[in-house]
Design an enzyme around this catalytic site. Structure first.
Site, PDB file in Angstrom:
ATOM      1  CE  LYS A 181      53.811   3.532  31.819  1.00 12.88           C
ATOM      2  NZ  LYS A 181      53.184   5.305  32.866  1.00 12.88           N
TER       3      LYS A 181
ATOM      4  CB  CYS B  19      50.688   5.201  29.000  1.00 13.81           C
ATOM      5  SG  CYS B  19      50.509   6.381  28.819  1.00 13.81           S
TER       6      CYS B  19
ATOM      7  CD  GLU C 106      49.509   5.129  33.518  1.00 14.89           C
ATOM      8  OE1 GLU C 106      49.345   5.547  32.175  1.00 14.89           O
ATOM      9  OE2 GLU C 106      50.477   5.399  33.801  1.00 14.89           O
TER      10      GLU C 106
END
Lengths: 570, 570
Positions: free
Chosen positions: B123, B159, B39
């Protein structure tokens, strides 16, 4: 209706409750039926990491009940009181897909009547930008509420809820409430008066509803709440407005039209409050404060911020270096306005490079303002260090500033002064200061004020004094002379920096408005100057990196910057 | 498949891209079809206020295109590369009712193939707790994506998406993907290995899907990313695991079963990538690193944090005071492990109160480690200040610490050292230090390590050295003697503080686990000790309040703590 503009201290539940009881008594004696105080008026704002302490949340919840009981005991039970406070601890709850999984608190408004808490509203919109971190620490609410008082509905929301188009305001007003009551903790920003009251007015006009907006006042750490509570009717007319910065009870006779006895939408909870018969009484005397001009507002914010940092943290006095320059002169004047000259200790710390005028201007300032004043020459303290370490160049220049820092901290340790550091925003941005030297101090009164605005404020403050027949506090020579750090022979700021008028514009554009280097050049700034200034700013960031952080590695790190307000004893 | 565990520098788009090209070449040469890096591997993590700079977001977006072009030019175009980066600027968009109205960036993973960016995933879940501030700066995504590679679907998330029960993982896996690819920037926390890999394993088992988890490594400001990238199959078996802290290319032959050629749900975007025929090649050699024990992991984090703070900020060397005590000894050993003893400068600064052993233990330490070493006695520097200001008591004690700070900063200004401040977590918590004295320094290597753990680490490091036939770096006497600040005759820490074993437990419970005073007493701690320690902690907060904040008043305030990484030149 009454709006109580109080000055709470973060963590001081007992003292804040006493402030609320005090305004409640005055509201009651004036004949008001309903009193609202600000967002978090019971706990202070911002509570930051305290929101993660279950014990604090429990105590806050108990403090609401205790406040209700106390109001009743003191004969104020008939007054409906709306008070903001944190509540919890609750099970972490992911109300939307992105809520913080660790939040256990809510930001609430409780409605108190006859010794009981009748209802609690939880803030929907949790600001998480600029100075706000609410989304991190609070669970958002999802219920809407109106209070029914003598046939009129009063809709209740909290701060950010008002700012969102299509948010709770729109939905709760579908219930046809007569009044929209908003409790707030809204900090001063320059030119905010051009945004906040127009927003309140727009909401009032959009909905043809009276909007009552109550804010807290006072400085809390690096925030300053300016009050400016206001009531605007559905035609956009200001019915009442409280002054900035001062605690104030704002009264207004609304006499709202009874809301038709229709049912509210099923997503709105209506809390019916039995007020009994309306008493015979004189109309409440509404007052409409006038906002002073821009510079007076800013000066007021600086004075309030410093005053409350000193008072809320329990310092008796402040100390600062007086260099004869404009920054320390303005800081001294702010300090004297904030806590009185007899609590301000100025120290002149001349070096071998100090000019005659730096001493005479400092003397003049101290005399004009009437602060305590002493001189501590630094030459004999600098020399032994310089000799032993063989410091030269920048290292020797910085040493002088650091010895001055040691002197101020020594006096602080002896006498308990809070040391003020006098750097302005421009200096901080370009790193024109010595870490652990002139940056030493617990409070930086003008750290967000660009250099050109420091001069403007100095002139304004002098004119303001002259207009009132008082001695202008700032020596004319401190305003007019070329600025210098005086760390070497014949030094002036403009040896290292572009002209402040240009510099301030670039700092404003690059740092604050976040324009890029190319944007600045396209906007007409000289390319070489832009590159030089951006390099200074980058370099200053590198300097700041020599001022202590460390690895968060143990799974046991502290919270964020403000961990525990000293006024909260767990 | 290949997972590239790189060590990016925040803001260094060019350097980070070069790191990615390097691992891409190695992945390609090893015969991998797909490479994923972490990321924000292109920008570094965390970008904080850089996310608010349109120019930086534009450059980041351009850097992705440039990376795609460069990979193609260098003959690596057939490799599918998944890379994390910030993207924007976008119009602020309130995707849920609580999104930040000022966010203009997204946290994205781009899929690169044959010189082009085929798709971008944004995300969904933006962590906003602990060290994370993402909800403040990013706009959450709302689309799901799978990549179709030779008949198998690889689902892609970032994540925090993995951590939320019922989040994107559950929904994207309804599409029957064969592999779940997660790119991460997940910092080291003590005992995190007991949480992270079990989570990955649980997700793999829940969905009977192979999970490939790639993390970044390295220190960035106060965060340390530990890598520990891992691949777990649908039976919960670890197929491959990268070591902690080091850059690493983790290879694994997944050969996933072709996903049935069913349509994906309409809320999932399927990106079909033409990989051509599978080449004949040797199986990729997967390796499974073993995690060292708890103390070795912690030591590694401390070493990595210091090393990268020095390297990423461009310091050549570090300087620190060597007192003969345990804290400075451990910091010196960490520094030597991080950047080599020849870049470490120790300074012994004895005062009139310094014991013989404080000098001999410091000498011994310097010799064991082999750092540069000098002695600067402070008596002749302290005396003139003490005399001129007539400092006594605490003010005189603090003066000694502050003169030491001046010496270290003077040497730093002369020779460019980064100064280390050696306070441990316990000291910081209870305020057992001098502001602008021993707290002076740009990096605090053990600020989150409680005192008892400092001793434990010292013993571990010595045993570790002995086991390898090396000289144990920490003098035995520094470990075994009673700790003392030596600021007055015969002083020891236990004059002012409870026993460290008890103190550390209370600090841990009160500060970190946020128990209240009453909770602590109920848990069996002595009431008087609890009150004393909490009072010290409150008092330390008050001391911290003498260390510079100022009013945010001009509507022109700086951003938050980390404004601009020095490596980003706007």
């Amino acid at each position: 209706m009454a709006l109580g503009q109080t000055n709470p201290i973060v963590g001081d539940l007992e003292g804040n409750a006493a402030r609320i009881v005090d305004v409640a008594r005055r509201a009651h004696d004036a004949g008001a039926d309903l009193l609202a105080v600000g967002e978090m008026a019971l706990s202070g704002y911002p509570i930051e990491d305290l929101a993660a302490r279950p014990s604090f949340l429990r105590e806050s919840a108990e403090a609401v009940d205790a406040l209700a009981a106390r109001l009743h005991e003191e004969g104020l039970g008939e007054l409906v009181v709306v008070v903001g406070h944190p509540d919890g601890p609750f099970e972490p709850r992911l109300t939307s897909s992105n809520a913080s999984p660790s939040a256990i608190a809510q930001n609430r408004a409780s409605v108190i009547h006859r010794g009981r808490v009748l209802a609690k509203y939880s803030k929907h919109h949790l600001p998480n930008y600029s100075v706000f971190d609410e989304y991190r620490i609070f669970i958002p609410g999802d219920e809407l509420m109106v209070l029914r008082l003598r046939g009129a509905d009063v809709a209740l929301i909290i701060c950010e809820d008002l700012w969102r188009d299509g948010g709770p305001v729109a939905r709760v007003l579908e219930s046809d409430a007569s009044v929209l009551l908003v409790i707030n903790a809204s900090p001063y920003e320059r030119d905010k008066d051009e945004v906040r009251v127009p927003l309140v007015t727009r909401r009032a006009l959009e909905s043809d509803t009276t909007v009552a907006y109550v804010n807290i006042v006072g400085g809390q750490d690096d925030l300053v709440f300016d009050g400016d509570s206001v009531v605007v009717d559905g035609k956009g007319e200001i019915l009442a407005r409280a002054p900035q910065y001062d605690e104030h009870l704002l009264l207004v006779d609304l006499d709202p039209p009874a809301t038709a006895d229709h049912p509210v939408p099923d997503y709105v909870r209506r809390v019916v409050i039995d007020l009994g018969e309306a008493p015979e009484r004189e109309p409440l005397p509404a007052d409409i404060a006038e906002l002073p001009d821009d510079r007076a507002q800013l000066w007021g914010a600086l004075v309030t911020g410093l005053r409350d940092y000193v008072e809320k943290n329990g310092f008796r006095s402040v100390a600062l270096g007086l260099s004869g320059g404009i920054d320390s002169a303005v800081c001294a004047a702010i300090a004297a306005d904030a806590i009185g000259a007899d609590r301000v200790y100025g120290v002149s710390m001349p070096s071998r490079w100090s000019s005659d005028h730096s001493r005479s201007d400092a003397d003049d300032l101290a005399e004009r303002i009437g602060v305590h004043y002493r001189t501590e020459a630094i030459a004999d303290l600098v020399q032994p260090v310089e000799d032993q370490l063989q410091l030269t160049g920048l290292a020797a220049e910085n040493l002088q500033a650091r010895i001055r820092g040691i002197i101020l901290m020594g006096l602080s340790n002896l006498d308990g002064h809070l040391v003020l550091t006098t750097g302005n925003k421009t200096e901080v941005a370009v790193g024109y200061s010595t870490i652990y030297g002139d940056s030493v101090g617990g409070y930086a009164p003008i750290k967000d004020v660009p250099k050109t605005l420091v001069w403007e404020l100095a002139r304004w403050r002098n004119e303001h004094a002259a207009a009132r027949g008082e001695t202008p506090p700032i020596p004319e020579n401190s305003i007019s002379k070329p600025p210098s750090a005086e760390l070497r022979e014949g030094q002036t700021d403009q040896d290292s920096l572009p002209d402040y008028a240009v510099l301030d514009e670039i700092v404003e554009a690059y740092v604050t408005r976040k324009l890029g280097r190319e944007d600045l050049i396209a906007a007409g700034f000289d390319a070489e100057v832009v590159h030089d200034v951006v390099k200074l700013i980058d370099r200053s960031e590198w300097k700041r990196r020599q001022s202590a952080i460390g690895p968060k590695v143990s799974g046991m790190a502290f919270g964020r910057d403000r961990r525990l307000p000293i006024t909260y004893k767990d």
